[in-house]
Design a protein around this motif. Structure first.
Motif: not given
Length: 492
Positions: A61-65, A49-58
């Motif tokens: 982000y949720r799917q990948l996490r 998530f540092d190399a490929f940033p995404s909004d934590p509320d998106s």
């Protein structure tokens, strides 16, 4: 054909990236760098998530996490059929991308989860087609991608299982420095180490340097010719206790070659035969001890017989016959002892027994038959029969004068399951033969034949031209497979 899995992954057109438990990027192939528009040095060591940033509320982000957390918590593979995850371009803009991703757990030698392998497929075009062709087309193609991912994963897993479950120990060495690329559990147990992957042989197993194995590997690598080791002794220290560090191995160093003949590595495959060698050594000692005791026993029996018959009138002839039979038995025992009580050939038995009684055969006794092996039980019985036939020929038959001859022949026939041995003793050129009025012990011994679970027959004919004795024995069925009564014929 040997496969270098790391090289295969690097050359794969499918993007792969390896993350540790902290979701740091530790390795990725060229296809991954191309599709994400990144340089390796820019992203290695950074978190996903540092190399490929995404909004934590998106949702992205949720799917990948959630997928990563599922793998870390359960140790099971997780798949994302479709996820939108935008990628920054080198010029600072953002590219809208849709992906299909598979996250597979990779365990270390201790069985704990060490890494997550992400296989991604850029399905942006598929997503755009869905807008054009409606959802049905995209779903089908997305399912095809998922199916392909599952097939690739299963195939890779099967290959790893085949390697791990290979009979014996297996390792793959790469390059001229013989760097350990792969090793199954049997190999790690053999060397007493579990930290050898990625290390050159000289560093991973320093104790083998002075034992000459590095030079052998260098020669295999330079010449492309395999090396086969048969019962080679090796000292492997590692965590092995001193008593277990000395091993005896059967193995092969098989070069791995490219299509142009260039050697790129070596496969090490083999078996630990230490226990087998030690068993054979113990068996040899026991047989030597048995032979010593049997010889002493026969000597005692002979001495007792001499003392018993010493005062018996006219017992010299009977004593001589008795001694000769003991000598025949001792000779057969000695023959079997020399071969560690393994099968003995018919030719050896006949040559030993006739020469012991008659001396040099000098063409007087002609032997004709295949080099067929008999187990000790049959060999001993045949020895006693041949001894009696030889003794009778010397006293009354073809070997009692200077012209007589004896032809000894044997053959073996098989019906596919059982084998039959036919043994023929034929005398010619001796005195005219007449059937005796009564049978002595020797004749009765001959007529008793060879003990066999399948039966034996003996046909003794007192022809005027000379004695003929034909013995047939059906050897135990399945002997060739079970190592029972007989063993297969060997080259002469």
């Amino acid at each position: 054909m040997a496969i270098d899995f790391l090289e295969l992954a690097e050359a794969s057109p499918n993007p792969y990236v390896l993350l540790d438990r902290e979701l740091r990027l530790v390795w990725m192939n060229r296809a991954y760098l191309d599709v994400t528009m990144r340089d390796r040095d820019d992203i290695v060591g950074r978190t996903m998530f540092d190399a490929f940033p995404s909004d934590p509320d998106s949702e992205s982000y949720r799917q990948l996490r959630d997928s990563f957390e599922h793998v870390l918590e359960t140790g099971e593979t997780d798949e994302i059929a479709l996820i939108r995850y935008d990628i920054a371009r080198p010029d600072g803009g953002m590219d809208t991308r849709y992906w299909s991703a598979t996250h597979s757990p990779l365990s270390g030698s201790d069985g704990s989860l060490k890494y997550i392998l992400q296989h991604t497929v850029d399905v942006t075009e598929l997503h755009e087609l869905r807008q054009l062709r409606k959802e049905i087309g995209v779903v089908r193609r997305a399912e095809a991608v998922e199916a392909r991912n599952r097939d690739l994963e299963r195939e890779s897993q099967r290959m790893l299982e085949f390697f791990e479950q290979a009979p014996g120990f297996v390792a793959v060495l790469g390059g001229p420095d013989h760097v350990f690329q792969m090793a199954n559990t049997s190999y790690l147990d053999l060397v007493g180490r579990d930290d050898i992957l990625g290390k050159p042989l000289r560093e991973a197993l320093p104790e083998v340097i002075e034992q000459g194995f590095v030079e052998v590997l260098d020669r295999v690598y330079s010449t492309g010719e395999p090396y086969i080791g048969r019962r080679d002794r090796v000292i492997l220290e590692g965590t092995n206790i001193p008593a277990h560090s000395h091993r005896v191995l059967n193995f092969i160093f098989q070069p791995i070659s490219e299509d142009d003949g260039t050697t790129t590595g070596i496969i090490v495959q083999g078996y630990d035969v230490t226990e087998e060698v030690e068993y054979e050594k113990r068996q040899s000692l026991l047989i030597q001890e048995l032979n010593h005791r049997v010889k002493n026993t026969l000597a005692v029996v002979q001495s007792l017989a001499q003392q018993t018959f010493r005062d018996v009138p006219d017992s010299a002839r009977a004593m001589a016959i008795y001694k000769a039979r003991l000598h025949a038995l001792a000779a057969a025992h000695g023959l079997l002892t020399e071969s560690s009580w393994s099968p003995a050939s018919v030719r050896q038995i006949v040559e030993l027994t006739t020469s012991a009684a008659f001396g040099s055969l000098d063409g007087r006794v002609v032997l004709e038959g295949p080099n067929y092996l008999l187990n000790p039980e049959v060999a001993l019985a045949l020895t006693m029969i041949v001894h009696e036939l030889t003794t009778n020929a010397i006293k009354y038959g073809a070997l009692s004068n200077d012209e007589g001859r004896v032809h000894v022949g044997w053959s073996v026939e098989s019906d596919g399951e059982c084998e039959k041995l036919a043994f023929v003793w034929q005398e010619r050129g001796g005195p005219e033969v007449h059937e005796p009025e009564r049978e002595g012990f020797g004749t009765r011994l001959i007529r008793s034949g060879i003990t066999s679970k399948r039966g034996t027959t003996v046909d003794m004919r007192y022809e005027p031209a000379g004695l003929e004795c034909e013995l047939t024995v059906t050897l135990e069925c399945g002997a060739l497979r079970d190592g029972g009564i007989s063993s297969p014929m060997v080259p002469g």
